[in-house]
Design a protein around this motif. Sequence first.
Motif, PDB file in Angstrom:
ATOM      1  N   CYS B   7      -0.674   3.940  11.310  1.00 41.63           N
ATOM      2  CA  CYS B   7       0.578   3.885  10.553  1.00 41.63           C
ATOM      3  C   CYS B   7       0.338   4.590   9.224  1.00 41.63           C
ATOM      4  CB  CYS B   7       0.969   2.423  10.329  1.00 41.63           C
ATOM      5  SG  CYS B   7       2.289   2.221   9.118  1.00 41.63           S
ATOM      6  N   ILE B   9       1.499   4.051   6.479  1.00 45.09           N
ATOM      7  CA  ILE B   9       1.492   3.129   5.342  1.00 45.09           C
ATOM      8  C   ILE B   9       0.360   2.110   5.468  1.00 45.09           C
ATOM      9  CG2 ILE B   9       2.805   1.288   4.209  1.00 45.09           C
ATOM     10  CD1 ILE B   9       5.337   2.965   4.945  1.00 45.09           C
ATOM     11  N   CYS B  10       0.199   1.541   6.667  1.00 47.88           N
ATOM     12  CA  CYS B  10      -0.753   0.430   6.832  1.00 47.88           C
ATOM     13  C   CYS B  10      -2.109   0.863   7.364  1.00 47.88           C
ATOM     14  CB  CYS B  10      -0.183  -0.620   7.775  1.00 47.88           C
ATOM     15  SG  CYS B  10       1.481  -1.127   7.349  1.00 47.88           S
ATOM     16  N   HIS B  59       6.493   0.622  13.370  1.00 48.15           N
ATOM     17  CA  HIS B  59       5.501  -0.416  13.047  1.00 48.15           C
ATOM     18  C   HIS B  59       6.225  -1.755  12.833  1.00 48.15           C
ATOM     19  CE1 HIS B  59       1.625  -1.649  10.746  1.00 48.15           C
ATOM     20  NE2 HIS B  59       1.747  -2.195  11.929  1.00 48.15           N
ATOM     21  N   CYS B  63       4.873  -2.831   8.603  1.00 43.51           N
ATOM     22  CA  CYS B  63       5.713  -2.477   7.465  1.00 43.51           C
ATOM     23  C   CYS B  63       7.122  -2.070   7.864  1.00 43.51           C
ATOM     24  CB  CYS B  63       5.042  -1.349   6.696  1.00 43.51           C
ATOM     25  SG  CYS B  63       4.880   0.137   7.687  1.00 43.51           S
ATOM     26  N   VAL B  65       8.139   0.821   9.415  1.00 44.73           N
ATOM     27  CA  VAL B  65       8.460   2.237   9.240  1.00 44.73           C
ATOM     28  C   VAL B  65       8.470   2.934  10.599  1.00 44.73           C
ATOM     29  CG1 VAL B  65       6.076   3.128   8.982  1.00 44.73           C
ATOM     30  CG2 VAL B  65       7.960   4.272   7.819  1.00 44.73           C
TER      31      VAL B  65
HETATM   32 ZN   LIG Z   1       2.838   0.057   8.805  1.00 45.77          ZN
END
Ligand SMILES: [Zn+2]
Lengths: 976, 83
Positions: B7, B9-10, B59, B63, B65
């Motif tokens: 991901c 972001i994560c 996801h 998060c 996204v």
């Molecule tokens: Zn994420």
Amino acid sequence: MARLPASPTQRIDPSRPIRFRYWGGEAEGVAGDTVASALYAAGVRVFSRSLKYHRPRGLYGLDGESANTFVAIDGVPNEAAETTLLRPGMAIAAQNVRGSPERDLYGILDRFDGLMPAGFYYRLFHRPARLWPFFQERLRAMAGVGVLQPSGSRERPGRFERYLNAEVAVVGGGPAGMAAALAAAEGGGRVCLFERRLHLGGHLDWRTRLVDGQPLHRRATELAARVAACPNIRVFTHAPVTGVWGENLVTGFLICPEGGIAREYHYECRARSVVVASGCTERPLVFEHNDRPGVMPATTAWRLAASYGVLPGRRAVFAGGDDSSLEAAIELAGYGVEVAAVADARAEGHDPELVAAIGEAGIRFLPGWTAGAARGTNRVTGVELRRIDGGRAEELRCDLLLANAGLQSLIGPLSTLKAQLGYCTRTGMFQPTRLPERAFVAGSMLGLRDVAAIEASGRLAGLEAAAAAGWDAESQIREARDAVRNAPGPAAGCFLACAPGIGRGAKAFVDFDEDGSYKNVVESAQQGFDVPELAKRFGGFGLGPGQYHVPGQNLAMIMAALAGTPLDQLSGTTVRPPLVPPRLATLAGPGLAVHKETPLHDAQAALGAIFRNAGAWHRARYFSTDLSCREEIRNVRANVGVLDSSPLGKFRIYGPDAQKALQRVYVSDMSKTKPGRCKYSAMCNDTGNLMDDGVVVEIGPGDYYFTTSSARAGATVEWFRYHTRHDGWEYQLVNLTDTLGSLNLAGPNARKVLAKITDADLSNAAFPYMGYREIVVGDGVPVRCLRLGFVGELSYELHAPSSYCGYLWDLIMAAGAEFGIRPFGLEAQSCLRAEKGHVIIGTESEQRVTLTDIGMGFLWDSKDTASKKVGAPALRHASGQTDRLKLVGLRIDQAERRPEDGDIVIDGTEVVGYLCTTRMSETLGWQYGLALITDRHAPEGGTVQIYSNPRGTPSVTHGTVVAPHFYDPEGARLRA
Amino acid sequence: MTFMLTCPICGRRELHEFLCGGQERGPRPPQEGLSAEAHFRYAQFRSIPPAPQPEWWYHGQGCGVWFKATRNPATNREERPGG
Ligand SMILES: [Zn+2]
């Protein structure tokens, strides 16, 4: 039976007897016993009857290798006796038995073996097709393992750690696995070690042979103590691995001790690297009547004596193919078993030290000999030994026949990991030829037999695994490599496919679980199923719960021998997960279903609410045992009721492009929202099906509050973001569903109740139908109040912070007391809204119907193409179509037996639709129905027939098509 | 079968945290004059070539996204994870 004198290898405590019941009688085992060891000690030799032929079957392995020893424990079928610990008071029963295991009424089937060739279910009974159900029923009654009791206990497990993470996971807690774990742990990373048995130690656990002056079992205890003392190794014993998967995910289940948090629980360990050290098992020797009780692998008898203090028999004959059998013979002689002879399929290559010890013990040693046939029925009474070249034979008496054709590697974890495997012409076993990234193999499964070599290979694999996970271990790895190089390499294996001189008709079993014999392998090959993967399906070899363990390599070796394939081209079968069968309840079941409780759960429970699972929630469905909810419905229509609607989806969307996002997903023109007004609209998918409906309120510039149906709340964020993913729009979306609870106050007296707890002006002029106000209730609770009418009455939806909902509920109940307020549940709401003709998505809508078909097409702004509304192209496409299902109302004639939800609507013999929801309405005085029927039958005034067939007695009722708004069609009550 | 995805972001997470949104097929086509066939081809049809392809993933257990990942369905391997 008295146990053997105490010895340091024993895993039992004979001072603590455990009483249990078997087959109606009382028996006694001791602490540390498994069900299998206790039964064997109690003199049980026939454990079950086989699947097809009802042959007597006894103890085979001690690790759950076959279904022979599956028993029913306290009514739960298919418990593996070997891996289940004995508990006081257990009631144990044999399975697949008519009569008793020793005298089984179907045992006669064994004589009709000729009628049951390989694949006989398919070949014999598939024609004529109409007779198949008859045969199916009979076969199922005769064959099968265990009977499921659906009323079995439902367990709710306690807390446990399901998802583990590690730098290195090690599968197998023998000497190689322990050495690997210790080496990997030196790098400081997290190590998880999984062992299927109760104790670490692997094959060292029961061996007393001295190596460097130390008994091997002592070496095992020493390694286990070092592992236990290592702070970054987590040890999981009694935790069989069910598979190792892509990117090194290790799955399995942990069998909990008595009084533990659950019987079993499933775990998943994501590891950066994995070491597979699952070891070897004895490859069964295929000879005539090799399934007789008393025929078993040498290790089984050895462990019975060493670990459980049970004398496995009086007089044993060995027919092995590996040095471990020689060692077992010496050990068992030491425990007091008379060893009549040790035959070894290998003519040469034996460990000279062991051969000498056998000679010293005065045991007859027959290299180049093996077992040809077992004698006896319920118990082995003797054996015919044969020379490998078939030259000579000799009969010997025995009550224990310890047979194998050498060892085979337990390749299961490698198979699920998609490692490439090949047959090794030195070790005589399948071994990895190519491993996936960051996967390593160690120990006896590489053909190593020397204990120091096994440990060295474990250490190397552990270091390599830790290095692959990021530890710089270059110098350690170099040293470990040298150690492996200097240790003895793989030992020569045994290449015997099956005993010499077994004929076509021999009852020589390749697979015990499925009663697959040598004869069946020959038949499969003759029918054209001439490679192991095909024969496996046709003859069922390896499809039983014991999986690969018993048929293992034998199927491949026998088929190769039949076809004349050279050994180095041997191909095996893929071992399927789960490598060890977990209970179904471990993977699924009520204990694992998690539901949310609303903030009003306790308040409603106190008023006698009956809860049901609805989507993600546990919701109040009824408030009395009258499941028609008459009183709840009557009270909403006549007075006022209150519903906990907290699961309703509640969202805020804001930002410069928020309106564009709304335009994309909602079918209506969302530029027409107004502050203080609820705009009702719907969402469709790309095929024009109704996905969701709710209201949108403009609460500020570019700032909106909206609701969704309870079922869609979880998918709303995903839906918005998916359908706007290419646009780069700037908006924020917040899910407030759990943050805000909600109550629906509905009924003609709703205003009077609310007026008592707020100063807000609730007059029709100040707060009309479809209005939205932010009001203050009671001691200053901020409430978003929406004047809607899902149930068809004057109603106020009150959305408030979850923590205030209990207070709000008490306030409303107190204020409403004088008006006869009472709570109502989901069922009453469903009846109320159906009378009103308000649809529930998935109940009155489905995949075949569009928004237009269910009469909600008026919501769609069909002229808007610029917003690229989701579902608009499909709605446009379907708008001209005929022969579609439409939602209609039905006024159903009075009938003796009332139609029910789901009954079909017919026209003569043609099915034209079905009843989605139908209820006898006290409000209307007649039974209404919401139905989806073809447009040909949809015009109002027409009559249709409803066909009901509950429990096989059909009836037909007539109904008249009416508009699907039965109650207050003008909506006067909503606006009151 | 299981694998891991990255991901943006994560970071790298378990597959079960994600939901697959299918092959990248570009933005929604203009609706003016869009034929039914063209619409359904866009909305419903997917191909799974045994080669790296851009896909959408959500996801959901993280998060929230939607992101594009290039994955080879034959090997479940990501190309340029997180890129
Ligand atoms: Zn994420």
